[in-house]
Design a protein around this motif. Structure first.
Motif, PDB file in Angstrom:
ATOM      1  N   PRO A  69       0.819  -1.223   0.000  1.00  0.00           N
ATOM      2  CA  PRO A  69       0.000   0.000   0.000  1.00  0.00           C
ATOM      3  C   PRO A  69       0.850   1.270   0.000  1.00  0.00           C
ATOM      4  CG  PRO A  69      -0.796  -1.526   1.676  1.00  0.00           C
ATOM      5  CD  PRO A  69       0.479  -2.089   1.137  1.00  0.00           C
ATOM      6  N   LEU A  84       0.638   4.068  -2.908  1.00  0.00           N
ATOM      7  CA  LEU A  84       0.390   5.459  -2.545  1.00  0.00           C
ATOM      8  C   LEU A  84       1.442   6.378  -3.169  1.00  0.00           C
ATOM      9  CD1 LEU A  84      -1.193   7.566  -0.890  1.00  0.00           C
ATOM     10  CD2 LEU A  84       0.428   7.123   0.976  1.00  0.00           C
ATOM     11  N   VAL A  88       0.682   9.276  -5.922  1.00  0.00           N
ATOM     12  CA  VAL A  88       1.090  10.661  -5.686  1.00  0.00           C
ATOM     13  C   VAL A  88       2.037  11.130  -6.787  1.00  0.00           C
ATOM     14  CG1 VAL A  88       2.394  12.167  -4.106  1.00  0.00           C
ATOM     15  CG2 VAL A  88       0.695  10.572  -3.201  1.00  0.00           C
TER      16      VAL A  88
END
Length: 109
Positions: A8, A12, A16
């Motif tokens: 995760p 992420l 981003v």
């Protein structure tokens, strides 16, 4: 177990990063369009400032302005026709004044 906790975090960071790249591309496009628009408007004597927009007017001398205006009016007058208009003051057809007096008696009112 450690690898499951990292997936995760990696997703992420990738998400981003993609958002950052898309944001940078949009920002650069907006800046380029703004720059090109500003240059085109400045060529047309319009300047954008912090206070707003300033429009510069080309100066023209009074005599030149009057000459242009009079030229337009003269051209309009020369290219205009009055098909059914007969002046009481002058004859546009070029007949003599004696013909006008005789013609005045023949007019039907």
């Amino acid at each position: 177990m450690g690898a499951r906790n990292l997936i995760p975090l990696i997703l992420l960071l990738v998400f981003v990063g993609v958002l950052a790249v898309v944001g940078f591309v949009v920002y650069s496009i907006v800046q380029d369009v703004s720059k090109n628009t500003r240059e085109k408007m400045e060529r047309k004597n319009i300047a954008f400032t912090k206070d707003g927009m300033k429009v510069q007017v080309k100066e023209i001398e009074d005599e030149a302005y009057k000459d242009r205006t009079q030229g337009v009016l003269v051209n309009m007058w020369n290219h205009t026709s009055f098909p059914a208009y007969k002046s009481r003051l002058w004859d546009m057809s070029g007949s003599s004044s004696t013909d006008q007096k005789n013609g005045a008696e023949k007019r039907k009112y």
